[in-house]
Design a protein around this motif. Structure first.
Motif, PDB file in Angstrom:
ATOM      1  N   THR A  19     -44.139  24.230  56.463  1.00 11.09           N
ATOM      2  CA  THR A  19     -42.875  23.833  55.847  1.00 11.09           C
ATOM      3  C   THR A  19     -42.580  22.385  56.216  1.00 11.09           C
ATOM      4  O   THR A  19     -42.541  22.033  57.389  1.00 11.09           O
ATOM      5  N   THR A  20     -42.389  21.532  55.185  1.00 13.59           N
ATOM      6  CA  THR A  20     -42.124  20.107  55.428  1.00 13.59           C
ATOM      7  C   THR A  20     -40.652  19.759  55.277  1.00 13.59           C
ATOM      8  O   THR A  20     -40.214  18.732  55.766  1.00 13.59           O
ATOM      9  N   GLY A  21     -39.918  20.584  54.570  1.00 14.89           N
ATOM     10  CA  GLY A  21     -38.493  20.376  54.383  1.00 14.89           C
ATOM     11  C   GLY A  21     -37.850  21.686  53.999  1.00 14.89           C
ATOM     12  O   GLY A  21     -38.440  22.478  53.258  1.00 14.89           O
ATOM     13  N   GLU A  22     -36.646  21.919  54.527  1.00 14.54           N
ATOM     14  CA  GLU A  22     -35.980  23.189  54.267  1.00 14.54           C
ATOM     15  C   GLU A  22     -34.477  23.021  54.398  1.00 14.54           C
ATOM     16  O   GLU A  22     -34.002  22.346  55.317  1.00 14.54           O
ATOM     17  N   ILE A  23     -33.740  23.611  53.451  1.00  9.54           N
ATOM     18  CA  ILE A  23     -32.280  23.628  53.518  1.00  9.54           C
ATOM     19  C   ILE A  23     -31.790  25.030  53.219  1.00  9.54           C
ATOM     20  O   ILE A  23     -32.500  25.839  52.636  1.00  9.54           O
ATOM     21  N   GLN A  24     -30.590  25.280  53.620  1.00  9.67           N
ATOM     22  CA  GLN A  24     -29.909  26.486  53.176  1.00  9.67           C
ATOM     23  C   GLN A  24     -29.082  26.064  51.956  1.00  9.67           C
ATOM     24  O   GLN A  24     -29.565  25.306  51.143  1.00  9.67           O
ATOM     25  N   HIS A  25     -27.886  26.481  51.838  1.00  9.05           N
ATOM     26  CA  HIS A  25     -26.978  26.120  50.757  1.00  9.05           C
ATOM     27  C   HIS A  25     -26.999  24.615  50.506  1.00  9.05           C
ATOM     28  O   HIS A  25     -26.912  23.826  51.451  1.00  9.05           O
ATOM     29  N   GLY A  26     -27.150  24.203  49.253  1.00  8.29           N
ATOM     30  CA  GLY A  26     -27.123  22.781  48.949  1.00  8.29           C
ATOM     31  C   GLY A  26     -27.756  22.439  47.625  1.00  8.29           C
ATOM     32  O   GLY A  26     -27.690  23.214  46.676  1.00  8.29           O
ATOM     33  N   LEU A  27     -28.401  21.251  47.588  1.00  8.15           N
ATOM     34  CA  LEU A  27     -29.033  20.758  46.372  1.00  8.15           C
ATOM     35  C   LEU A  27     -30.514  20.507  46.584  1.00  8.15           C
ATOM     36  O   LEU A  27     -30.912  19.818  47.522  1.00  8.15           O
ATOM     37  N   LEU A  28     -31.303  21.059  45.681  1.00  3.01           N
ATOM     38  CA  LEU A  28     -32.721  20.722  45.567  1.00  3.01           C
ATOM     39  C   LEU A  28     -32.802  19.683  44.458  1.00  3.01           C
ATOM     40  O   LEU A  28     -32.333  19.925  43.339  1.00  3.01           O
ATOM     41  N   VAL A  29     -33.369  18.522  44.778  1.00  2.00           N
ATOM     42  CA  VAL A  29     -33.431  17.413  43.827  1.00  2.00           C
ATOM     43  C   VAL A  29     -34.887  17.044  43.590  1.00  2.00           C
ATOM     44  O   VAL A  29     -35.584  16.607  44.503  1.00  2.00           O
ATOM     45  N   PHE A  30     -35.331  17.245  42.337  1.00  2.00           N
ATOM     46  CA  PHE A  30     -36.638  16.758  41.908  1.00  2.00           C
ATOM     47  C   PHE A  30     -36.415  15.372  41.338  1.00  2.00           C
ATOM     48  O   PHE A  30     -35.600  15.194  40.419  1.00  2.00           O
ATOM     49  N   LEU A  31     -37.118  14.370  41.873  1.00  2.00           N
ATOM     50  CA  LEU A  31     -36.869  12.973  41.531  1.00  2.00           C
ATOM     51  C   LEU A  31     -38.084  12.379  40.827  1.00  2.00           C
ATOM     52  O   LEU A  31     -39.186  12.350  41.380  1.00  2.00           O
ATOM     53  N   GLY A  32     -37.860  11.900  39.583  1.00  2.00           N
ATOM     54  CA  GLY A  32     -38.904  11.234  38.812  1.00  2.00           C
ATOM     55  C   GLY A  32     -38.628   9.744  38.744  1.00  2.00           C
ATOM     56  O   GLY A  32     -37.518   9.322  38.439  1.00  2.00           O
ATOM     57  N   ILE A  33     -39.662   8.948  39.021  1.00  4.09           N
ATOM     58  CA  ILE A  33     -39.518   7.494  39.069  1.00  4.09           C
ATOM     59  C   ILE A  33     -40.346   6.871  37.948  1.00  4.09           C
ATOM     60  O   ILE A  33     -41.547   7.114  37.850  1.00  4.09           O
ATOM     61  N   GLY A  34     -39.670   6.062  37.117  1.00  2.00           N
ATOM     62  CA  GLY A  34     -40.326   5.415  35.987  1.00  2.00           C
ATOM     63  C   GLY A  34     -40.756   3.995  36.294  1.00  2.00           C
ATOM     64  O   GLY A  34     -40.361   3.392  37.300  1.00  2.00           O
ATOM     65  N   LYS A  35     -41.572   3.444  35.392  1.00  2.00           N
ATOM     66  CA  LYS A  35     -42.141   2.101  35.562  1.00  2.00           C
ATOM     67  C   LYS A  35     -41.097   1.020  35.806  1.00  2.00           C
ATOM     68  O   LYS A  35     -41.341   0.077  36.545  1.00  2.00           O
ATOM     69  N   ASP A  36     -39.948   1.138  35.163  1.00  2.00           N
ATOM     70  CA  ASP A  36     -38.933   0.091  35.252  1.00  2.00           C
ATOM     71  C   ASP A  36     -37.864   0.369  36.305  1.00  2.00           C
ATOM     72  O   ASP A  36     -36.864  -0.343  36.371  1.00  2.00           O
ATOM     73  N   ASP A  37     -38.061   1.382  37.112  1.00  2.00           N
ATOM     74  CA  ASP A  37     -37.051   1.742  38.109  1.00  2.00           C
ATOM     75  C   ASP A  37     -37.158   0.852  39.337  1.00  2.00           C
ATOM     76  O   ASP A  37     -38.207   0.273  39.630  1.00  2.00           O
ATOM     77  N   ASP A  38     -36.040   0.746  40.051  1.00  2.00           N
ATOM     78  CA  ASP A  38     -36.005  -0.055  41.270  1.00  2.00           C
ATOM     79  C   ASP A  38     -35.021   0.576  42.249  1.00  2.00           C
ATOM     80  O   ASP A  38     -34.392   1.592  41.946  1.00  2.00           O
ATOM     81  N   LEU A  39     -34.903  -0.044  43.403  1.00  2.60           N
ATOM     82  CA  LEU A  39     -34.059   0.505  44.464  1.00  2.60           C
ATOM     83  C   LEU A  39     -32.593   0.593  44.043  1.00  2.60           C
ATOM     84  O   LEU A  39     -31.920   1.577  44.371  1.00  2.60           O
ATOM     85  N   ASP A  40     -32.102  -0.389  43.318  1.00  4.58           N
ATOM     86  CA  ASP A  40     -30.697  -0.344  42.883  1.00  4.58           C
ATOM     87  C   ASP A  40     -30.425   0.859  41.981  1.00  4.58           C
ATOM     88  O   ASP A  40     -29.420   1.550  42.142  1.00  4.58           O
ATOM     89  N   LYS A  41     -31.320   1.109  41.033  1.00  2.00           N
ATOM     90  CA  LYS A  41     -31.158   2.277  40.158  1.00  2.00           C
ATOM     91  C   LYS A  41     -31.197   3.564  40.989  1.00  2.00           C
ATOM     92  O   LYS A  41     -30.422   4.483  40.758  1.00  2.00           O
ATOM     93  N   GLY A  42     -32.112   3.605  41.934  1.00  2.00           N
ATOM     94  CA  GLY A  42     -32.235   4.785  42.776  1.00  2.00           C
ATOM     95  C   GLY A  42     -30.994   5.030  43.612  1.00  2.00           C
ATOM     96  O   GLY A  42     -30.548   6.172  43.756  1.00  2.00           O
TER      97      GLY A  42
END
Length: 146
Positions: A19-42
């Protein structure tokens, strides 16, 4: 940049039986990063995720954000979210950021998330991850920052 967010009762990421990461109640976020994305957008997307009100308040309405609900955040890199699927029978991953660049940006976003929220867990970038979750509701939203 795209995020598929799921309100969960519990979620974990397993890589090679560990197990590399684990939470109880909360949010699971799948994050997709595109060619034009940057830190500010993130940062804008993560700020929105942390403030997004999808947890039940005292009246049973979606009035609380992640912090108000005292939940955890599990961030998982997911390049397939960037696929173009409108044509043909095979996804086109051309819009996704190249892996070497995406890894750097993903790690910067994880670091940023940890400065904004105390309960952050992650998967492992580009690993063969097994994601286990119990979706609460189910409640799932697709968020995007362009």
């Amino acid at each position: 940049m795209r995020a598929l967010i799921q309100r969960v009762l519990e979620a974990k990421v397993v890589v090679d039986g560990q197990t590399t990461g684990e939470i109880q109640h909360g949010l699971l976020v799948f994050l997709g990063i595109g060619k034009d994305d940057d830190l500010d957008k993130g940062k804008k997307l993560l700020d929105k995720i942390l403030k997004y009100r999808i947890f039940d308040d005292e009246q049973g309405k979606m009035g609380w954000n992640l912090q108000q609900a005292n939940g955890g955040l599990l961030l998982v890199s997911q390049f397939t979210l960037m696929a173009q699927t409108q044509k043909g029978l095979r996804p086109d991953f051309g819009p996704a950021m190249p892996p070497s660049d995406a890894k750097v940006l993903y790690e910067q976003l994880v670091d940023y998330a940890k400065t904004q929220f105390p309960q952050v867990q992650t998967g492992i970038f580009a690993a063969d991850m097994k994601v286990h979750l119990i979706n609460d509701g189910p409640v799932t939203f697709n968020l995007e920052i362009e």
